[in-house]
Design a protein around this motif. Structure first.
Motif, PDB file in Angstrom:
ATOM      1  N   GLY A 115       0.837  -1.204   0.000  1.00  0.00           N
ATOM      2  CA  GLY A 115       0.000   0.000   0.000  1.00  0.00           C
ATOM      3  C   GLY A 115       0.856   1.232   0.000  1.00  0.00           C
ATOM      4  O   GLY A 115       1.778   1.360  -0.834  1.00  0.00           O
ATOM      5  N   GLY A 116       0.592   2.107   0.954  1.00  0.00           N
ATOM      6  CA  GLY A 116       1.215   3.430   0.976  1.00  0.00           C
ATOM      7  C   GLY A 116       2.730   3.413   0.975  1.00  0.00           C
ATOM      8  O   GLY A 116       3.362   4.171   0.231  1.00  0.00           O
ATOM      9  N   LEU A 117       3.298   2.559   1.801  1.00  0.00           N
ATOM     10  CA  LEU A 117       4.756   2.551   1.936  1.00  0.00           C
ATOM     11  C   LEU A 117       5.447   2.205   0.613  1.00  0.00           C
ATOM     12  O   LEU A 117       6.398   2.858   0.191  1.00  0.00           O
ATOM     13  CB  LEU A 117       5.142   1.565   3.039  1.00  0.00           C
ATOM     14  CG  LEU A 117       6.612   1.300   3.269  1.00  0.00           C
ATOM     15  CD1 LEU A 117       6.884   1.297   4.762  1.00  0.00           C
ATOM     16  CD2 LEU A 117       7.027  -0.028   2.688  1.00  0.00           C
ATOM     17  N   LEU A 120       4.811   4.926  -2.010  1.00  0.00           N
ATOM     18  CA  LEU A 120       5.647   6.103  -1.747  1.00  0.00           C
ATOM     19  C   LEU A 120       7.034   5.888  -2.352  1.00  0.00           C
ATOM     20  O   LEU A 120       7.591   6.776  -2.996  1.00  0.00           O
ATOM     21  CB  LEU A 120       5.769   6.343  -0.236  1.00  0.00           C
ATOM     22  CG  LEU A 120       6.549   7.601   0.142  1.00  0.00           C
ATOM     23  CD1 LEU A 120       5.690   8.846  -0.057  1.00  0.00           C
ATOM     24  CD2 LEU A 120       7.053   7.542   1.580  1.00  0.00           C
ATOM     25  N   ASP A 269       0.155  -5.042   5.931  1.00  0.00           N
ATOM     26  CA  ASP A 269       0.526  -3.638   6.066  1.00  0.00           C
ATOM     27  C   ASP A 269       0.205  -3.213   7.490  1.00  0.00           C
ATOM     28  O   ASP A 269      -0.787  -3.629   8.066  1.00  0.00           O
ATOM     29  CB  ASP A 269      -0.203  -2.759   5.059  1.00  0.00           C
ATOM     30  CG  ASP A 269      -1.672  -2.658   5.335  1.00  0.00           C
ATOM     31  OD1 ASP A 269      -2.252  -1.609   5.119  1.00  0.00           O
ATOM     32  OD2 ASP A 269      -2.244  -3.672   5.794  1.00  0.00           O
ATOM     33  N   ASN A 270       1.066  -2.409   8.032  1.00  0.00           N
ATOM     34  CA  ASN A 270       0.893  -1.975   9.408  1.00  0.00           C
ATOM     35  C   ASN A 270       0.713  -3.146  10.357  1.00  0.00           C
ATOM     36  O   ASN A 270      -0.033  -3.066  11.328  1.00  0.00           O
ATOM     37  CB  ASN A 270      -0.301  -1.028   9.535  1.00  0.00           C
ATOM     38  CG  ASN A 270       0.112   0.390   9.253  1.00  0.00           C
ATOM     39  OD1 ASN A 270       0.991   0.921   9.931  1.00  0.00           O
ATOM     40  ND2 ASN A 270      -0.468   0.981   8.231  1.00  0.00           N
ATOM     41  N   HIS A 355       7.106   5.035   9.450  1.00  0.00           N
ATOM     42  CA  HIS A 355       5.834   5.195   8.731  1.00  0.00           C
ATOM     43  C   HIS A 355       4.599   4.903   9.561  1.00  0.00           C
ATOM     44  O   HIS A 355       3.488   4.972   9.040  1.00  0.00           O
ATOM     45  CB  HIS A 355       5.778   4.276   7.504  1.00  0.00           C
ATOM     46  CG  HIS A 355       6.729   4.656   6.433  1.00  0.00           C
ATOM     47  ND1 HIS A 355       6.396   5.486   5.394  1.00  0.00           N
ATOM     48  CD2 HIS A 355       8.017   4.328   6.239  1.00  0.00           C
ATOM     49  CE1 HIS A 355       7.440   5.640   4.597  1.00  0.00           C
ATOM     50  NE2 HIS A 355       8.442   4.953   5.094  1.00  0.00           N
ATOM     51  N   VAL A 430       6.379  11.168   8.492  1.00  0.00           N
ATOM     52  CA  VAL A 430       5.924  11.401   7.124  1.00  0.00           C
ATOM     53  C   VAL A 430       4.811  12.440   6.985  1.00  0.00           C
ATOM     54  O   VAL A 430       4.270  12.621   5.902  1.00  0.00           O
ATOM     55  CB  VAL A 430       5.524  10.066   6.461  1.00  0.00           C
ATOM     56  CG1 VAL A 430       6.757   9.224   6.175  1.00  0.00           C
ATOM     57  CG2 VAL A 430       4.533   9.285   7.315  1.00  0.00           C
ATOM     58  N   ASN A 459       4.973  13.425   3.235  1.00  0.00           N
ATOM     59  CA  ASN A 459       4.948  12.618   2.012  1.00  0.00           C
ATOM     60  C   ASN A 459       4.513  13.416   0.788  1.00  0.00           C
ATOM     61  O   ASN A 459       3.958  14.505   0.909  1.00  0.00           O
ATOM     62  CB  ASN A 459       3.964  11.449   2.178  1.00  0.00           C
ATOM     63  CG  ASN A 459       4.573  10.320   2.999  1.00  0.00           C
ATOM     64  OD1 ASN A 459       5.783  10.250   3.173  1.00  0.00           O
ATOM     65  ND2 ASN A 459       3.728   9.436   3.483  1.00  0.00           N
ATOM     66  N   TYR A 548      -8.345   0.863  11.698  1.00  0.00           N
ATOM     67  CA  TYR A 548      -8.072   2.280  11.984  1.00  0.00           C
ATOM     68  C   TYR A 548      -8.426   3.191  10.811  1.00  0.00           C
ATOM     69  O   TYR A 548      -8.637   4.384  10.984  1.00  0.00           O
ATOM     70  CB  TYR A 548      -6.606   2.469  12.430  1.00  0.00           C
ATOM     71  CG  TYR A 548      -5.594   2.641  11.325  1.00  0.00           C
ATOM     72  CD1 TYR A 548      -5.398   3.884  10.718  1.00  0.00           C
ATOM     73  CD2 TYR A 548      -4.797   1.583  10.888  1.00  0.00           C
ATOM     74  CE1 TYR A 548      -4.454   4.056   9.713  1.00  0.00           C
ATOM     75  CE2 TYR A 548      -3.856   1.741   9.895  1.00  0.00           C
ATOM     76  CZ  TYR A 548      -3.688   2.977   9.307  1.00  0.00           C
ATOM     77  OH  TYR A 548      -2.759   3.139   8.308  1.00  0.00           O
ATOM     78  N   LYS A 549      -8.517   2.626   9.614  1.00  0.00           N
ATOM     79  CA  LYS A 549      -8.888   3.438   8.451  1.00  0.00           C
ATOM     80  C   LYS A 549     -10.417   3.632   8.392  1.00  0.00           C
ATOM     81  O   LYS A 549     -10.927   4.389   7.587  1.00  0.00           O
ATOM     82  CB  LYS A 549      -8.359   2.816   7.161  1.00  0.00           C
ATOM     83  CG  LYS A 549      -6.813   2.794   7.093  1.00  0.00           C
ATOM     84  CD  LYS A 549      -6.293   2.227   5.802  1.00  0.00           C
ATOM     85  CE  LYS A 549      -4.810   1.927   5.801  1.00  0.00           C
ATOM     86  NZ  LYS A 549      -3.946   3.066   5.450  1.00  0.00           N
ATOM     87  N   GLU A 647      -3.237   7.422  11.218  1.00  0.00           N
ATOM     88  CA  GLU A 647      -2.696   7.368   9.845  1.00  0.00           C
ATOM     89  C   GLU A 647      -1.485   8.284   9.796  1.00  0.00           C
ATOM     90  O   GLU A 647      -1.614   9.500   9.937  1.00  0.00           O
ATOM     91  CB  GLU A 647      -3.758   7.850   8.850  1.00  0.00           C
ATOM     92  CG  GLU A 647      -3.384   7.671   7.393  1.00  0.00           C
ATOM     93  CD  GLU A 647      -3.387   6.213   6.954  1.00  0.00           C
ATOM     94  OE1 GLU A 647      -2.338   5.552   7.097  1.00  0.00           O
ATOM     95  OE2 GLU A 647      -4.443   5.727   6.510  1.00  0.00           O
ATOM     96  N   ALA A 648      -0.319   7.700   9.585  1.00  0.00           N
ATOM     97  CA  ALA A 648       0.886   8.519   9.668  1.00  0.00           C
ATOM     98  C   ALA A 648       0.799   9.711   8.699  1.00  0.00           C
ATOM     99  O   ALA A 648       1.055  10.847   9.080  1.00  0.00           O
ATOM    100  CB  ALA A 648       2.106   7.663   9.363  1.00  0.00           C
ATOM    101  N   SER A 649       0.441   9.434   7.480  1.00  0.00           N
ATOM    102  CA  SER A 649       0.303  10.532   6.523  1.00  0.00           C
ATOM    103  C   SER A 649      -0.891  10.303   5.603  1.00  0.00           C
ATOM    104  O   SER A 649      -1.829  11.071   5.556  1.00  0.00           O
ATOM    105  CB  SER A 649       1.570  10.652   5.668  1.00  0.00           C
ATOM    106  OG  SER A 649       1.323  11.413   4.514  1.00  0.00           O
ATOM    107  N   GLY A 650      -0.831   9.174   4.880  1.00  0.00           N
ATOM    108  CA  GLY A 650      -1.770   8.964   3.796  1.00  0.00           C
ATOM    109  C   GLY A 650      -1.167   9.621   2.564  1.00  0.00           C
ATOM    110  O   GLY A 650      -0.442  10.620   2.660  1.00  0.00           O
ATOM    111  N   THR A 651      -1.418   9.023   1.418  1.00  0.00           N
ATOM    112  CA  THR A 651      -0.972   9.626   0.169  1.00  0.00           C
ATOM    113  C   THR A 651      -2.120   9.584  -0.844  1.00  0.00           C
ATOM    114  O   THR A 651      -2.157  10.392  -1.769  1.00  0.00           O
ATOM    115  CB  THR A 651       0.249   8.884  -0.417  1.00  0.00           C
ATOM    116  OG1 THR A 651       0.035   7.480  -0.298  1.00  0.00           O
ATOM    117  CG2 THR A 651       1.526   9.264   0.306  1.00  0.00           C
TER     118      THR A 651
END
Ligand code: GFP
Length: 811
Positions: A115-117, A120, A269-270, A355, A430, A459, A548-549, A647-651
């Motif tokens: 996913g995000g990581l 990115l 993920d996570n 992250h 991030v 990010n 958490y999302k 959510e650390a950042s989200g992209t």
């Protein structure tokens, strides 16, 4: 790139002949795709060699981005766009009766990330090449990427992603650059000439073979390298020696266990799962990557002391944190440096990005496992631990609890995040809020001890893939209005702000959005059989499925809306199409239930005539980069509703914004910065703040039952999970129900429900004013420039890596 149509055609046809012995008529679509890729590959290769030559001649500092994941997406179209030849080639192919889009469909979408990581990392690769930063990726060439997702009877089913099946047009196997990586065995030490020498015995050796993928910049000559390592047996494909000794079976077993290392991407993920194979993968690619960096460095330098001036090694999360002891090993055991010199060079060379703050994602390895798989690594980590703990003790004498929380080895576990922090010169979060949480909560002791190490790098996403390529018609409107500078200088997008109230531009933007919605509607129809109204609000929630999302919060809002419509079919709401996509980790029960719930709900709502088509729910299977490229441009609303602080950042939030979708979200991750950029009027913010969430965790006081009892909407929706209302087995969603009530709703779904529902009402109201909505949409696009990964990458280059862009001149 070849700019001449006729020359292009000649070479293309020639490729078909030399590669497949076929002419245009006999060649299959795949043959044609391969022949086209070859044209581009050959053009890029020249620039690639030249880039490497100039990097080497100028001696500029090189960055190596180590990541377990690179979620690349398809390459062909990106090359055509970045090379500025898409239109020329499209026309040339058309003239010989070939549809470029059909060829593009042939390409597999390499899903080497969760996913995000991973995405990115891929955006960073593209931006580094575009900006001219000498930056290369280092990762694993997984034979199987992230599983392919199918929904069968409402359930997620995972199928292997055999992305290499038809070959991968963009990789170059470099067998001559293979290196050996050693596992297990024992370490013998003895003193020779006054220094300790360590010999590794009885180890298992694996051959790491690099496959290089070129990463080309935009309208420039830079071509950087993504090096993906493949695990191979050191022996020939048939081990005659063992065969002759009658050990054929063991030899075969060895080969298959070696192959396993780069066989499959862990689909988490996570979340951290302490598997031996995962640790093996980590050491495998890190050791191979560092060995190859040092080999290259030594071609030009005799002393290792300059390493950190010439090389930056960045570790993407803790997965490659084993780079710290491995670089120590190479510097000491192989290059003969002292501990102190090696430590100075290592920490000056390595930098680390965190992250996530999710505790279940933190990697820790049992000492016994670590020691037996990587005995020399363990010795070094042990020594690192002794030394750092001594310095912690000097700073905090007697504060055992604090030191225990900072020790690299504690409670019989090796703590990888702590290893990454002590072994690097920079630790970054991030998004600003995430970095603040790291400094103030999760890593506060480390921040106190190493205040200068901590910094933020919000990010970013590459606007070339996510706008120029994915939404070419919107990109064209922008270019017509403000010129094409934004493509290389994305901050210039803010000039588009002037057109926010321009009726002509608004209309153009609306038309493109509608066209993109139609394309998505067509895809939805093909995949699900459901017809959606392209005039309805396309409300899109796409990302990994995770508690958490809070996909559940979105679902509850849909259920409540449905209940209200059933009660009052003439309720005045703008018709809405709720679109979900995302994968659940195969072992993540609640996440899989969430998918099932969406799917069951969709089957109920989509065929209910009473609600007059005002509501549709869609779950699109197999979310991927390619599907994202269809979804972001078609979205009106971007759902970014994670529990604040999680959510650390989200992209994805940035990709939506760039394509003119308006965010409904919490003050979490980069949403906070998006909110600052667009202002209150152009975003729908709701819910608990991260401070409130922390307060609840620390002081208690949250009672999900109370909310359930006092809010009739919530009570109804929750009961509907378990009272037979859903057309599925009655008890199916009981665990979900329990997680919200019996387990007191860890992610504050019920607590944020009311605020979310109110924000949705406001959103609906605003959508009704078409031009006002488009104005918001344009504000979002215009303010998205700071979320380009070009900006992020320049910050990393200036503030962490201390390297500069290089302009590659003619080959
Ligand atoms: C993680 C974090 C995200 C963050 C990305 C990239 O994503 O908030 O945007 O890393 O930094 F959770 P996943 O890999 O977990 O999707």
């Amino acid at each position: 790139m070849l700019m001449d149509k006729d020359e292009f055609k000649t070479i293309f046809v020639n490729n078909l002949q030399t590669m497949f012995g076929k002419g245009i008529e006999e060649a299959s679509i795949n043959n044609k795709y391969m022949a086209l890729s070859r044209v581009i590959r050959d053009c890029i290769s020249k620039n690639w060699m030249e880039t490497n030559k100039q990097y080497s001649e100028t001696g500029v500092k090189q960055v190596y981005y180590f990541s377990m994941e690179f979620l690349l997406g398809k390459a062909l179209d990106m090359h055509l766009v970045n090379g500025g030849v898409k239109e020329i080639y499209r026309e040339a192919l058309e003239e010989i009766g070939i549809d470029l889009e059909e060829l593009e469909k042939q390409e597999s979408d390499p899903g080497l990330g969760n996913g995000g990581l991973g995405r990115l990392a891929a955006c960073f690769m593209e931006s580094m090449a575009a900006v001219g930063i000498p930056g290369h990726g280092c990762g694993i060439r997984y034979t199987y990427g992230l599983f392919e997702q199918k929904i069968v009877d409402h359930n997620q089913v995972e199928l292997p992603d055999n992305w290499l099946q038809d070959g991968y047009a963009w990789e170059f196997r470099k067998a001559d650059k293979a290196v050996e990586v050693k596992f297990g065995g024992t370490i013998k030490s003895n003193q020779q000439g006054g220094r300790w020498v360590f010999t590794h015995e009885n180890y298992e050796a694996v051959l790491a073979v690099p496959y290089d993928v070129p990463i080309a910049g935009y309208h420039n000559k830079t071509v950087n390298t993504l090096r993906l390592w493949n695990a191979e047996s050191l022996h020939d494909s048939f081990d005659f020696a063992s065969f002759n000794r009658g050990e054929y079976l063991e030899a075969k077993e060895y080969r298959s266990s070696v192959g396993l290392i780069s066989k499959i991407l862990y689909p988490q993920d996570n979340f951290y799962e302490g598997r031996l194979l995962r640790l093996k993968q980590q050491y495998f690619f890190v050791s191979a990557g560092l060995q190859s960096i040092i080999r290259r460095y030594k071609k030009k330098h005799t002393s290792m002391k300059q390493l950190s001036k010439k090389v930056a090694v960045h570790i993407n999360d803790t997965h490659p944190a084993i780079a710290v002891p491995e670089l120590m090993r190479l510097l000491m055991d192989q290059e003969g440096l002292s501990w102190d010199d090696a430590w100075k060079i290592t920490t000056e060379t390595i930098s680390y990005t965190n992250h996530t703050i999710m505790p279940e994602a933190l990697e820790t390895w049992p000492v016994e496992m670590f020691k037996s798989l990587l005995p020399r690594m363990y010795m070094i980590v042990h020594e690192i631990n002794e030394r750092v703990c001594r310095s912690f003790w000097d700073a905090y004498p007697g504060d055992w609890e604090r030191i225990r929380g900072m020790a690299v080895i504690a409670d019989n576990m090796v703590h990888m995040a702590r290893l990454a922090v002590v072994g690097s010169h920079s630790v970054n979060g991030v998004a600003q809020i995430h970095t603040d949480i790291l400094k103030e909560h999760i890593m506060s002791s480390f921040h106190n001890f190493y205040p200068k190490k901590f910094n933020n790098k919000t990010n970013g996403i590459t606007h070339r893939r996510w706008l120029l390529k994915a939404n070419p018609e919107l990109a064209a409107i922008i270019t017509d209005c403000i010129g094409a500078n934004w493509i290389t200088d994305p901050q210039n997008l803010d000039e588009f702000e002037r057109f926010a109230t321009d009726k002509v531009i608004q209309e153009k933007v609306q038309k493109v959005k509608h066209k993109n919605k139609k394309a998505l509607a067509k895809y939805i129809k093909e995949k699900t059989g459901v017809t959606v109204d392209t005039r309805s609000i396309f409300d899109v929630h796409i990302k990994r499925i995770h508690s958490y999302k809070r996909q559940i919060l979105n679902i509850f809002h849909i259920m409540d809306l449905y209940n209200r419509l059933k009660e009052n079919p003439s309720l005045s709401i703008t018709p809405r199409t709720f679109i979900f996509a995302g994968k659940a980790a195969p072992g993540y029960y609640i996440a899989k239930q969430t998918i099932k719930l969406i799917s069951v709900l969709a089957s109920l709502i989509n065929k209910d005539k009473d609600i007059k088509g005002k509501l549709k729910v869609i779950f699109l299977e197999n979310y991927s980069v390619s599907l994202g490229e269809l979804l972001f441009p078609a979205a009106d609303v971007s759902e970014q509703i994670s529990t604040a602080s999680k959510e650390a950042s989200g992209t994805g939030n940035m990709k939506f914004m760039l394509n003119g979708a308006v965010t409904i979200g919490t003050l979490d991750g980069a949403n906070v910065e998006i909110h600052e950029a667009v202002g209150d009027d152009n975003i729908f913010i709701f819910g608990l703040t991260s401070q409130q969430v922390f307060d609840y965790y620390i002081h208690g006081g949250y009672n999900a039952w109370q909310l359930y009892s006092s809010d009739i909407r919530l009570k109804t929706v929750l009961e509907q999970l378990v009272n037979g209302f859903l057309p599925y087995q009655k008890e199916e969603f009981r665990p979900l129900y329990n997680s919200l009530l019996a387990d007191n709703d860890e992610f504050f779904v019920l607590r944020d429900f009311d605020a979310y529902a109110k924000a949705q009402v406001e959103l609906d109201k605003r959508y009704k004013q078409k031009n006002k909505w488009t104005e918001m949409s344009i504000h979002n696009i215009a303010q998205a420039g700071i979320f380009s990964s070009d900006r992020t990458i320049c910050e990393y280059a200036n503030e962490i890596w201390h390297t500069k862009p290089v302009v590659i001149t003619k080959p």
